[in-house]
Design an enzyme around this catalytic site. Structure first.
Site, mmCIF file in Angstrom:
data_model
loop_
_atom_site.group_PDB
_atom_site.id
_atom_site.type_symbol
_atom_site.label_atom_id
_atom_site.label_comp_id
_atom_site.label_asym_id
_atom_site.label_seq_id
_atom_site.Cartn_x
_atom_site.Cartn_y
_atom_site.Cartn_z
ATOM 1 N N LYS A 136 0.566 -1.039 0.134
ATOM 2 C CA LYS A 136 -0.031 -0.444 -0.102
ATOM 3 C C LYS A 136 0.383 1.607 -0.159
ATOM 4 O O LYS A 136 2.199 1.173 0.188
ATOM 5 C CB LYS A 136 -0.948 -0.403 1.132
ATOM 6 C CG LYS A 136 -1.916 -1.070 1.204
ATOM 7 C CD LYS A 136 -3.003 -1.012 1.972
ATOM 8 C CE LYS A 136 -3.431 -2.350 2.294
ATOM 9 N NZ LYS A 136 -5.058 -2.372 2.768
ATOM 10 N N TYR A 144 -12.172 -1.658 -4.444
ATOM 11 C CA TYR A 144 -12.352 -2.403 -2.564
ATOM 12 C C TYR A 144 -13.975 -2.001 -2.564
ATOM 13 O O TYR A 144 -14.898 -2.338 -2.225
ATOM 14 C CB TYR A 144 -12.121 -1.168 -2.215
ATOM 15 C CG TYR A 144 -10.656 -1.445 -1.232
ATOM 16 C CD1 TYR A 144 -10.164 -2.660 -0.569
ATOM 17 C CD2 TYR A 144 -9.829 -0.987 -1.905
ATOM 18 C CE1 TYR A 144 -9.115 -2.977 -0.151
ATOM 19 C CE2 TYR A 144 -8.809 -1.433 -1.729
ATOM 20 C CZ TYR A 144 -8.088 -2.348 -1.162
ATOM 21 O OH TYR A 144 -7.244 -2.542 -0.017
ATOM 22 N N PHE A 204 -15.432 3.389 6.309
ATOM 23 C CA PHE A 204 -14.422 3.981 6.060
ATOM 24 C C PHE A 204 -13.376 3.595 4.513
ATOM 25 O O PHE A 204 -12.467 3.996 4.152
ATOM 26 C CB PHE A 204 -13.126 2.930 6.802
ATOM 27 C CG PHE A 204 -13.658 1.660 7.032
ATOM 28 C CD1 PHE A 204 -12.865 0.776 5.305
ATOM 29 C CD2 PHE A 204 -14.434 1.002 7.808
ATOM 30 C CE1 PHE A 204 -13.025 -0.583 4.995
ATOM 31 C CE2 PHE A 204 -14.583 -0.770 7.041
ATOM 32 C CZ PHE A 204 -13.786 -1.262 5.641
ATOM 33 N N ARG A 219 -2.290 -15.326 4.547
ATOM 34 C CA ARG A 219 -2.533 -14.269 5.911
ATOM 35 C C ARG A 219 -2.284 -14.360 7.019
ATOM 36 O O ARG A 219 -2.077 -13.697 7.676
ATOM 37 C CB ARG A 219 -4.066 -14.340 5.408
ATOM 38 C CG ARG A 219 -5.076 -13.445 4.777
ATOM 39 C CD ARG A 219 -6.587 -13.724 4.311
ATOM 40 N NE ARG A 219 -6.831 -13.438 5.092
ATOM 41 C CZ ARG A 219 -7.527 -11.734 4.830
ATOM 42 N NH1 ARG A 219 -7.194 -11.449 3.365
ATOM 43 N NH2 ARG A 219 -8.385 -11.053 5.632
ATOM 44 N N THR A 259 -5.371 -7.469 10.246
ATOM 45 C CA THR A 259 -5.976 -6.217 9.565
ATOM 46 C C THR A 259 -4.972 -5.004 10.445
ATOM 47 O O THR A 259 -4.273 -4.294 9.683
ATOM 48 C CB THR A 259 -7.771 -6.151 10.211
ATOM 49 O OG1 THR A 259 -7.904 -7.298 8.668
ATOM 50 C CG2 THR A 259 -8.308 -4.967 8.730
ATOM 51 N N ARG A 287 2.388 -7.058 9.051
ATOM 52 C CA ARG A 287 1.416 -5.736 9.398
ATOM 53 C C ARG A 287 2.235 -6.008 10.177
ATOM 54 O O ARG A 287 1.822 -4.086 10.453
ATOM 55 C CB ARG A 287 0.186 -6.308 8.782
ATOM 56 C CG ARG A 287 -0.793 -5.654 7.884
ATOM 57 C CD ARG A 287 -1.814 -6.884 7.991
ATOM 58 N NE ARG A 287 -2.142 -6.635 6.855
ATOM 59 C CZ ARG A 287 -4.266 -7.232 6.368
ATOM 60 N NH1 ARG A 287 -4.701 -7.501 7.014
ATOM 61 N NH2 ARG A 287 -4.232 -6.703 5.320
ATOM 62 N N ASN A 333 -1.880 -0.253 6.723
ATOM 63 C CA ASN A 333 -1.589 -1.638 6.902
ATOM 64 C C ASN A 333 -0.780 -2.420 6.508
ATOM 65 O O ASN A 333 -0.376 -3.799 6.456
ATOM 66 C CB ASN A 333 -2.956 -2.632 7.750
ATOM 67 C CG ASN A 333 -3.965 -3.113 6.409
ATOM 68 O OD1 ASN A 333 -3.858 -2.497 5.077
ATOM 69 N ND2 ASN A 333 -4.445 -3.131 6.639
ATOM 70 N N HIS A 371 -2.158 -5.236 1.192
ATOM 71 C CA HIS A 371 -3.554 -6.584 0.759
ATOM 72 C C HIS A 371 -3.076 -7.353 0.406
ATOM 73 O O HIS A 371 -2.094 -8.109 0.091
ATOM 74 C CB HIS A 371 -3.949 -5.762 -0.079
ATOM 75 C CG HIS A 371 -5.560 -6.557 -0.521
ATOM 76 N ND1 HIS A 371 -6.318 -6.491 -0.049
ATOM 77 C CD2 HIS A 371 -5.259 -7.254 -1.821
ATOM 78 C CE1 HIS A 371 -6.958 -7.162 -0.647
ATOM 79 N NE2 HIS A 371 -6.593 -8.155 -1.568
ATOM 80 N N GLU A 390 -9.097 -11.094 -8.211
ATOM 81 C CA GLU A 390 -7.990 -9.999 -7.768
ATOM 82 C C GLU A 390 -7.029 -9.443 -8.961
ATOM 83 O O GLU A 390 -6.258 -9.220 -9.164
ATOM 84 C CB GLU A 390 -7.395 -10.007 -7.183
ATOM 85 C CG GLU A 390 -8.866 -9.043 -5.812
ATOM 86 C CD GLU A 390 -9.002 -8.925 -4.363
ATOM 87 O OE1 GLU A 390 -9.192 -9.140 -3.185
ATOM 88 O OE2 GLU A 390 -7.210 -10.072 -3.651
HETATM 89 P P1 ATP Z 1 -6.629 -6.346 3.071
HETATM 90 O O1 ATP Z 1 -8.306 -6.880 2.185
HETATM 91 O O2 ATP Z 1 -6.312 -5.014 2.730
HETATM 92 O O3 ATP Z 1 -6.276 -7.910 2.973
HETATM 93 P P2 ATP Z 1 -8.197 -7.535 5.566
HETATM 94 O O4 ATP Z 1 -8.571 -8.769 4.840
HETATM 95 O O5 ATP Z 1 -7.618 -7.849 6.526
HETATM 96 O O6 ATP Z 1 -7.676 -6.750 4.444
HETATM 97 P P3 ATP Z 1 -10.732 -6.041 5.099
HETATM 98 O O7 ATP Z 1 -11.953 -6.343 6.092
HETATM 99 O O8 ATP Z 1 -10.991 -6.907 4.303
HETATM 100 O O9 ATP Z 1 -9.622 -6.292 5.760
HETATM 101 O O10 ATP Z 1 -10.656 -4.023 4.581
HETATM 102 C C1 ATP Z 1 -9.866 -3.571 3.709
HETATM 103 C C2 ATP Z 1 -9.185 -2.824 4.361
HETATM 104 O O11 ATP Z 1 -9.839 -2.013 4.645
HETATM 105 C C3 ATP Z 1 -7.576 -3.097 5.180
HETATM 106 O O12 ATP Z 1 -6.815 -3.707 5.084
HETATM 107 C C4 ATP Z 1 -8.103 -1.707 6.059
HETATM 108 O O13 ATP Z 1 -6.777 -1.058 4.608
HETATM 109 C C5 ATP Z 1 -9.118 -1.204 5.706
HETATM 110 N N1 ATP Z 1 -10.004 -0.750 7.186
HETATM 111 C C6 ATP Z 1 -11.124 -2.249 7.350
HETATM 112 N N2 ATP Z 1 -11.138 -2.011 7.779
HETATM 113 C C7 ATP Z 1 -10.862 -0.243 8.339
HETATM 114 C C8 ATP Z 1 -11.451 0.193 9.621
HETATM 115 N N3 ATP Z 1 -11.949 -0.041 10.868
HETATM 116 N N4 ATP Z 1 -11.137 1.714 9.685
HETATM 117 C C9 ATP Z 1 -10.129 2.400 8.348
HETATM 118 N N5 ATP Z 1 -9.900 1.109 7.402
HETATM 119 C C10 ATP Z 1 -10.426 0.005 7.614
HETATM 120 MG MG MG Z 2 -10.052 -7.657 2.696
#
Ligand code: ATP
Ligand code: MG
Length: 140
Positions: free
Chosen positions: A12, A52, A60, A88, A94, A105, A115, A118, A129
């Protein structure tokens, strides 16, 4: 058409800006992933919204799209047995503050939004993706 051997990652914008491309790729390498495809690019707002889209009702979403378009990212397809789950595990939770010590992370993340990386959350999404970023001709 589901494969259990690939996942899609993005390094990111803040992690790229902080100079963490090399250290993150070293962790990826040490963990036994093979890089099938890779590129540095800047997402447009429409591209980030599309990527997304699954989160479009989340509070968010707009901030996430703004963050993900704030600078270049590195996208890559990674290959390993059970790639989605293995990656993962390598990247951790996350929220970097809750991620296990030694995970990407924990080491390179700044906040729950920024974080570091992705990682795809299922084999189907890994395929979707990967196709978002790379054509057949860009995969090796
Ligand atoms: P990713 O999809 O990026 O691998 P993830 O699967 O762990 O991450 P998701 O729930 O898919 O988490 O959320 C996607 C992305 O949205 C997160 O990586 C983070 O950048 C952002 N995100 C998630 N939760 C929050 C939150 N509560 N506040 C701000 N940003 C968030
Ligand atoms: Mg995700």
């Amino acid at each position: 058409m589901t494969h259990k051997n690939i996942t899609l990652t993005m390094i990111k914008p803040l992690a790229v800006q902080k100079g963490f491309i090399g250290p993150i790729l070293a962790k990826v390498n040490e963990a036994g992933f093979r890089i099938v495809a890779m590129k540095q690019m800047k997402l447009t707002v429409d591209q980030a919204k599309d990527f997304y889209a699954i989160h479009k009702e989340r509070p968010f979403y707009n901030d996430l799209v703004a963050f993900m378009t704030s600078g270049p990212i590195v996208a890559a397809i990674l290959e390993k047995e059970n790639a989605v789950e293995a990656y993962r595990e390598l990247i951790g939770s996350t929220n970097p503050a809750q991620a296990t010590d030694g995970t990407v992370r924990k080491l390179y993340g700044t906040s729950i939004e920024a974080n570091a990386v992705h990682g795809s959350d299922s084999d189907d999404n890994a395929v979707i993706e990967s196709a978002f970023f790379f054509s057949k001709l860009e995969r090796f």
